[in-house]
Design an enzyme around this catalytic site. Structure first.
Site, short mmCIF file in Angstrom:
data_model
loop_
_atom_site.label_atom_id
_atom_site.label_comp_id
_atom_site.label_asym_id
_atom_site.label_seq_id
_atom_site.Cartn_x
_atom_site.Cartn_y
_atom_site.Cartn_z
N HIS A 25 41.79 42.14 42.40
CA HIS A 25 42.39 41.72 43.52
C HIS A 25 43.78 42.20 43.71
O HIS A 25 43.98 42.70 45.06
CB HIS A 25 42.21 40.30 43.18
CG HIS A 25 41.01 39.60 43.32
ND1 HIS A 25 40.29 39.86 44.55
CD2 HIS A 25 40.55 38.68 42.76
CE1 HIS A 25 39.03 39.01 44.39
NE2 HIS A 25 39.00 38.33 43.36
N GLU B 99 36.13 40.87 46.42
CA GLU B 99 35.23 40.66 45.00
C GLU B 99 34.59 41.97 44.48
O GLU B 99 34.50 41.94 43.28
CB GLU B 99 34.29 39.40 45.35
CG GLU B 99 34.90 38.00 45.41
CD GLU B 99 35.97 37.51 44.48
OE1 GLU B 99 35.54 37.90 43.27
OE2 GLU B 99 36.55 36.75 44.81
N HIS C 21 39.90 40.69 36.06
CA HIS C 21 39.50 40.29 37.40
C HIS C 21 40.45 40.04 38.40
O HIS C 21 40.46 40.91 39.57
CB HIS C 21 38.63 39.10 37.44
CG HIS C 21 37.86 38.64 38.50
ND1 HIS C 21 36.49 38.87 39.00
CD2 HIS C 21 38.54 37.97 39.58
CE1 HIS C 21 36.44 38.41 40.18
NE2 HIS C 21 37.37 37.68 40.65
N GLU C 22 41.50 39.23 38.25
CA GLU C 22 42.47 39.14 39.27
C GLU C 22 43.34 40.30 39.37
O GLU C 22 43.90 40.42 40.36
CB GLU C 22 43.70 37.92 38.48
CG GLU C 22 42.57 36.63 38.51
CD GLU C 22 41.94 36.02 39.83
OE1 GLU C 22 42.36 36.52 40.95
OE2 GLU C 22 40.99 35.40 39.45
#
Length: 503
Positions: free
Chosen positions: A273, A299, A269-270
């Site tokens: 980003h 997101e 997830h990160e």
């Protein structure tokens, strides 16, 4: 471009460079505070950060700066698209902050810093009462900030807070999106809970070491083509990404001794980003517009990599051998299909960041409904923990046993309100542009081969390239030709889980 416009542009670019120097230092301190700073040093470090932030704020509040910035906004037709985007961003900031003095800005920073410190202590003690006063102070400060804005900013207090994180989004838009979500997902969740499909999950709780989790985290970042010469990773209580600079993007995860997939998917997830920050055009940094992305845009990318790609059969097939290698005590008798099914199991849970794709939306809805009620005046701060628990029971049939796994689990309320809906909007955005992407490149084949370079290049060209220069509504329209809708996301969930659970 006239001589006057050129002079004012040069002044703004030089001043913006100075502002960015202060902000860069603040980002470093923020990263340190959330990773390695000792608890007793947090408040002092926060004060240093607040001082540096206020120095940047003073430059932007200087009369010469605001006059030049507004002049550029009024003469955008003379500017390049990059400098016109900077003029737009500075104008939006001016409208929002023109009545906030440096002294007030310092006060705001100190309130948020103290809230983070109090939240950290309260979370450790699992006691909302230890955070209550700071929660109230952040709430009141958010209202005061909105009241200081020009009336031209428009809308209710909460709508303006929502707009700070996702421009063009209002409670009317969210109410309609979330109505559709509840209308389609609650019946789907009920069917899944009644399904006779038995998904094996016993191995998910087997104990693993921090070293093992660090090894798989590094490998996963390398797999998605995260550049470790321009980025780094470590651990924190709440995983996050910090784009310190053009060539310095840092991510964190959290190691769980009895939940190894938690750290795996938080790093993906990160990492999503981080890719967004790493793969924007160089001009974004040269013209100081890299802060133009909204939270919903961001997101959408992180959750695309984490879920739509990261939990696909193709990605599971790609990582299965490595997961077996790194976690032999976990995977000794687990098949590839069992891992895939376990990674996609639907289980109502208490922790948002660990939620499955289907129930995750309800975690967001709960927080949105609480925030909305607070600002409508129909919910008191004292009742937030109770209402939180009631809503978890209403939507997911479970209740937290303590505040740590309940109302204190997220860091967001230490600095403001209105962020959470961006997570759900992000899911809707990425479902929309995924449907275009799959028609232009063979996503499944690329993921199966681990060819994230090609996939990332498509994202850079079609999703990342103009994100800092367009409003969210313009951005998603340019990518997909359509306006925001929850339908693509809901269609995806229904198709995926109907197959998985043999519904």
């Amino acid at each position: 471009m006239t001589k006057e416009t050129q002079e004012k542009l040069n002044y703004i670019l030089n001043a913006s460079k100075e502002i960015e120097t202060y902000n860069h230092a603040c980002r470093i301190l923020s990263y340190d505070q959330e990773t390695i700073c000792p608890v007793k040093g947090m408040e002092t470090q926060g004060e240093v950060s607040a001082f540096l932030s206020n120095q940047a704020f003073k430059i932007a509040k200087d009369e010469k700066f605001t006059e030049a910035a507004e002049y550029l906004y009024e003469h955008k037709d003379e500017l390049t698209e990059w400098d016109a985007a900077l003029a737009d961003q500075l104008h939006r900031t001016y409208i929002k902050e023109k009545n906030i003095t440096p002294e007030k800005n310092m006060e705001i920073s100190l309130v948020y810093n103290k809230a983070f410190v109090d939240w950290s202590k309260a979370r450790e003690a699992s006691d909302f009462s230890m955070f209550r006063e700071s929660f109230k102070n952040v709430f009141e400060m958010n209202k005061e900030i909105i009241k200081l804005r020009d009336i031209s900013a428009g809308g209710s207090v909460y709508n303006q807070l929502l707009d700070d994180y996702e421009r063009d989004i209002t409670t009317d838009v969210l109410d309609e999106c979330f109505r559709k979500c509840k209308e389609r997902l609650l019946p789907l969740l009920e069917k899944i809970m009644k399904s006779k499909k038995n998904i094996r999950r016993d191995f998910l709780d087997i104990e693993v070491t921090d070293e093992q989790q660090a090894n798989i985290a590094k490998w996963l970042l390398e797999t998605i083509d995260f550049d470790l010469e321009r980025g780094a990773f470590t651990t924190s209580e709440h995983p996050f990404t910090n784009g310190l600079g053009k060539d310095d993007v840092r991510v964190t995860t959290h190691y769980y001794p009895n939940y190894f997939i938690g750290s795996m998917y938080s790093i993906i997830h990160e990492g999503g980003h981080a890719l967004f920050e790493m793969l924007v055009p160089e001009e974004n940094h040269e013209h100081f517009i890299n802060g133009g992305k909204t939270m919903g845009m961001h997101e959408s990318v992180s959750r695309l990599y984490e879920n739509r790609i990261g939990r696909s059969k193709e990605f599971v097939s790609l990582i299965y051998p490595k997961v077996c290698e790194v976690f032999p005590q976990v995977m000794k008798d687990v098949s590839e299909n069992e891992l895939y099914e376990a990674l996609n199991i639907v289980e109502p849970s208490l922790i948002r960041t660990e939620a499955d794709e289907l129930t995750y939306t309800f975690h967001v809805i709960i927080r949105y409904e609480i925030e909305k009620a607070l600002f409508e005046g129909t919910l008191s701060i004292d009742d937030v923990p109770k209402v939180w628990n009631e809503k978890y029971n209403e939507y997911l049939g479970i209740e937290p046993e303590n505040d740590r796994e309940g109302v204190l689990q997220d860091v967001h309320w230490t600095f403001g309100f209105g962020y959470f809906p961006a997570y759900a909007i992000g899911n809707m955005y990425n479902a929309m542009y995924y449907n275009r992407m799959k028609n232009e490149i063979d996503i499944n084949s690329l993921v199966s081969k681990g060819d994230f370079r090609t996939l990332n290049n498509w994202m850079a060209e079609n999703v990342f390239k103009k994100a800092d220069r367009l409003s969210p509504s313009e951005w998603i329209k340019e990518i997909t030709g359509r306006t925001l809708t929850a339908d693509d996301f809901l269609d995806y969930l229904e198709e995926k889980y109907t197959e998985l659970y043999n519904l």
